[in-house]
Write an enzyme that holds these catalytic residues in place. Structure first.
Site, PDB file in Angstrom:
ATOM      1  N   CYS A  17      -5.836  -2.585   2.333  1.00  0.00           N
ATOM      2  CA  CYS A  17      -5.565  -2.484   3.781  1.00  0.00           C
ATOM      3  C   CYS A  17      -6.769  -2.752   4.691  1.00  0.00           C
ATOM      4  O   CYS A  17      -7.171  -3.888   4.856  1.00  0.00           O
ATOM      5  CB  CYS A  17      -4.930  -1.126   4.081  1.00  0.00           C
ATOM      6  SG  CYS A  17      -4.126  -1.099   5.724  1.00  0.00           S
ATOM      7  N   GLU A  53       0.832  -1.207   0.000  1.00  0.00           N
ATOM      8  CA  GLU A  53       0.000   0.000   0.000  1.00  0.00           C
ATOM      9  C   GLU A  53       0.874   1.269   0.000  1.00  0.00           C
ATOM     10  O   GLU A  53       1.873   1.338   0.714  1.00  0.00           O
ATOM     11  CB  GLU A  53      -0.874  -0.002   1.270  1.00  0.00           C
ATOM     12  CG  GLU A  53      -1.826   1.185   1.349  1.00  0.00           C
ATOM     13  CD  GLU A  53      -2.627   1.204   2.650  1.00  0.00           C
ATOM     14  OE1 GLU A  53      -2.195   0.540   3.614  1.00  0.00           O
ATOM     15  OE2 GLU A  53      -3.670   1.879   2.678  1.00  0.00           O
ATOM     16  N   LYS A 113      -9.562   2.375  -2.180  1.00  0.00           N
ATOM     17  CA  LYS A 113      -9.728   1.798  -0.837  1.00  0.00           C
ATOM     18  C   LYS A 113     -11.147   2.075  -0.356  1.00  0.00           C
ATOM     19  O   LYS A 113     -11.541   3.233  -0.211  1.00  0.00           O
ATOM     20  CB  LYS A 113      -8.686   2.438   0.088  1.00  0.00           C
ATOM     21  CG  LYS A 113      -8.625   1.924   1.502  1.00  0.00           C
ATOM     22  CD  LYS A 113      -7.359   2.486   2.190  1.00  0.00           C
ATOM     23  CE  LYS A 113      -7.195   2.038   3.617  1.00  0.00           C
ATOM     24  NZ  LYS A 113      -5.839   2.393   4.133  1.00  0.00           N
TER      25      LYS A 113
END
Lengths: 383, 383
Positions: free
Chosen positions: A232, A118, A195
Site C-alpha cells: 500500500c 491488502e 508493510k
C-alpha cells in the site's frame, strides 16, 4: 466522483475513433498489448460468478542463451462479502469462499502467481480507531486459518499465492503487523514481508494498530520468478521500490486499499513509475466498493462524523519495465486481471536504459547519510 | 507516430462529452486547474510570432501565518531556427532572437522564473558522435555570450532565468559539461547545476562529450522561491529528484531533449511522480521538431545509417505536489507554458501526506550503503 465511472479506458474506447485512439493510447499506456486468449470455461465461470476477467501479454525479444520466461500472474480485487456487523468468522469465511471462486478461474487460465488485495480477509476498518472486533481478524502468518486456506489452494492448483493479511505475531508480544505471506506452489510458507511505510493521512492513521515493518526488503525466489511485496502506502516511497529491485525482484506486488478523493489521480502514476525506474514489473491492486461501519467516526477534516470513509476505486493494473501497462480492472466490480509476462523483459530493459548502471548509488548513499543527520544543512545557494 | 497528434488532451477534449470528460480528466490529470487570464498583448504577440501560449493556476489553502506565495513560472519549448549546416554563430543568434521574443511575452504575463530547454542554443547533435562543429556551441557558464544574453533579459524584465547550455569549463582543462546556469532577476549569475546522470541509450551516448556532473544537488534561493534543476536523463532517477527536494527545492525544472519512440509513454509519468513523491512542483520541458544532420550516423540498432534520430515531441508540462498537472504544450509547435503556483502548496501537501516524515531515510541510507558494496549479497529467500 463516486461509482459512476467504470474506467477511464472504457470511456476512451467508447468515444475516440480508432486511428486517434491508437495514438492517444500509446502516449497514455505505452505499446499496445495483445490480449490473452482465455479458456471458455474460465470466461463462463467469471461471468457466472459476477466478476470481471481480463488478460494481456507482455512479450520480450528472443535471446540466444535464455529461453523466454513466460509466466502468468493474476491480480484479484474484490468487495467485502458480508456487512461489517456480521460475526468475524462469518465475514472471513465468506471472503475465503469468494476468493476460492476467483482463484479457481485463475487456475483455469494457467496462472502461476496470484496476489490478493491488502488485508484481504477483512473490511479496511482502521479508520474507526476501534480495536474490537477488528483486531480479531488478525492471524498468525505461519499457521493462521487464512494461511492454511491459501496453502490448500496453492497445492491444489500448483500456484504461488501472495496473501496480505493483518498479522498477529505471537512470538513478539502478540503485536499486530500488516503483512504479506508468501506461499509457495508446494504449499510451504516461503516467508513474509511486512508493510514498510505506515500512513498517517486522512482517515488512515494505521499506526493506531501496527508500526513500520521490520522485515526489510526481502525478495522471494519462487518457481516462477523473483517476487517482492510493497504494501500500500509504500508505493509513495521510491526508495522502497528501489531496494526490492536491488535485491533482485522481477515482479513487485503492491496490494493496496485506497479511496478516490485521496489518491485516484496518483494511482496510475506511482506503481508505473516504479516499474520504469527499476526495470521490473509492478502490480497495483486496490479493493472495490464502499464499506460501512456501525459506529460513526471523525476524520480530522472538519467534517461531520460519518460511517464510511469513501469509495475504493479498484482499477488494479500491471506495469512493465518498458513503461507499458495494462488497462485497469473496473472501478466498480470484483475482478481478476491476468497477464503473461516474459520476465526476460526486465534485464533487456535494464541493458537498454541502464538506470542501475548510471544510478550513482554510492553518491546517494553518502548524500542520504548526510541528509538524515540532525545537523544536516541543506545545500542552498544564495545571492 | 510522428507529428500528426497535436496532443492527447486535444483529442480527449474533442471527442469526450463534458460530464464524462470531467471524470476522466480528474483521474488522468488530477483536480481541474483554472486557466490564467493572460493579457491581450501577450496573446496577440504569441499568435503573431507563431507560438502556443497557455496559462494555468495552482492554488493552495489559505493559512494564518503565511501569506499565499503566488509566483509565475514559464516553460519554453522550441525548434531550432536554422538548418544545422548554418554557421554556428548564426544558429546561436537565431535561437537567441527566438527566445527573446518568447521571453518578452513571458514578461508581459508577469512571469517571475523562466526555464529554457536542455542545450537550448544548439541542435541536439550528440547522436552524431562528431566533435566539430558541435563542441563550438559550448560556452563559459559564467561569461559566455549566452549567459550575457540571459543577464540582459533578466535585468530588463526582473526575471530569473534557468539557462541550460553546453558548458566549456575553462578552469578545469577546458572540459565540457551539460549545465544549467541560474541567473538571478538582478542579472547576477547565481550559480550552475550540472547534469547528474548521463544517458547511454539509443542514439544518445552523451558521455562521448561530457561526464556525470559534479555539482551535487544544489538548490538556488531566488527572489521567488527555492529552485533546482534536474537535467534530462536525471528524471529517470528518483534519488536525483529526492536529493534536490531534501535540499529544499520547491520547484525542480527538468529541461530535456527526448524523442517519441524512446520515451513518450514515460514522459507523463516520471516528472509527475517526482512532484508527488517529493511534495514539490516539477517542470518537464522537451524540445520540438526533427533535427537533420548532414553526415549520416548509425545507432547500434541494426538499422541503416540515417540523418535524424527521431521526433522531439514537446509536450512540456508542470506537475504539482498534490498530483495535479497542467495539460501539455503541443507535440508540434513552439510554446510558452505559464503557471501561477502558490508555493505554500508544497508544505501543505507534505504536512498532509508526510512522505518525508514516514520516509525512513536512515534505513535506506544504510541499505543503499550495503547495496553498493562489491560483496553485497541480495536478500533472497529460497524454499
Amino acid at each position: 466522483m463516486a461509482e459512476q465511472l467504470v474506467s477511464v479506458e472504457h470511456v476512451l474506447e467508447k468515444y475516440i475513433p480508432a486511428e486517434e485512439l491508437q495514438e492517444v493510447w500509446s502516449v497514455l499506456y505505452g505499446r499496445k498489448l495483445r490480449c490473452l486468449e482465455l479458456p471458455g470455461c474460465a470466461v463462463d465461470s467469471a461471468s457466472q460468478h459476477g466478476f470481471e476477467l481480463k488478460g494481456y501479454m507482455f512479450d520480450a525479444a528472443s535471446e540466444q542463451l535464455r529461453k523466454p520466461r513466460a509466466i502468468r500472474i493474476g491480480l484479484i480485487q474484490n468487495k467485502i462479502q458480508l456487512p461489517t456487523t456480521s460475526p468475524v468468522a462469518e465475514q472471513v469465511n465468506a471472503i475465503h469462499r469468494r476468493i476460492a471462486e476467483i482463484v479457481e478461474v485463475a487456475a483455469m487460465c494457467d496462472v502461476n502467481i496470484v496476489c490478493f488485495q491488502e488485508a484481504w480477509t477483512m473490511p479496511f476498518a482502521f479508520c474507526t480507531r476501534e480495536r474490537l472486533p477488528w483486531t480479531e481478524f488478525a492471524e498468525s502468518a505461519e499457521n493462521g486459518v487464512t494461511t492454511k486456506f491459501c496453502q490448500e489452494l496453492a497445492k491444489k492448483y500448483n500456484i504461488v499465492i501472495v496473501s496480505p493479511i493483518l498479522e498477529r505475531d505471537e512470538s513478539h508480544g502478540e503485536t499486530l503487523w500488516n503483512t504479506a505471506v508468501i506461499i509457495s506452489n508446494t504449499g510451504a510458507v516461503l516467508g513474509k514481508s511486512r508493510k514498510n511505510h505506515i500512513p498517517r493521512i486522512g482517515d488512515f492513521n494505521e499506526s493506531t494498530y501496527y508500526m513500520e515493518g521490520n522485515t526489510g526488503h526481502k525478495v522471494f525466489q519462487t518457481a516462477y520468478g523473483k517476487i517482492a511485496v510493497n504494501i500500500c502506502y509504500g508505493r509513495h516511497h521510491p526508495l522502497n521500490w528501489l531496494m526490492y529491485s536491488m535485491n533482485g525482484a522481477e515482479i513487485i506486488f503492491n496490494p493496496s486499499a485506497t479511496v478516490g478523493e485521496l489518491s485516484e489521480s496518483l494511482w496510475p502514476i506511482e506503481a508505473r513509475n516504479a516499474a520504469i525506474a527499476n526495470h521490473c514489473f509492478t502490480c497495483a491492486i486496490n479493493r472495490v466498493g464502499t464499506e460501512h461501519f456501525e459506529n460513526e467516526f471523525t476524520s480530522g477534516d472538519g467534517k461531520k462524523a460519518h460511517h464510511d470513509f469513501g469509495y475504493f476505486y479498484g482499477s488494479s493494473y500491471i506495469a512493465a519495465p518498458d513503461g507499458s501497462r495494462t488497462p485497469g480492472l473496473s472501478r466498480v466490480h470484483d475482478g481478476l486481471l491476468i497477464a503473461e509476462l516474459d520476465l526476460n523483459l526486465c534485464r533487456q530493459t535494464s541493458d537498454k536504459w541502464n538506470f542501475k548502471m548510471t544510478g550513482r548509488h554510492e553518491m546517494y548513499a553518502d548524500e542520504l547519510a548526510q541528509a538524515v543527520r540532525p545537523d544536516f544543512q541543506p545545500n542552498i545557494i544564495r545571492e
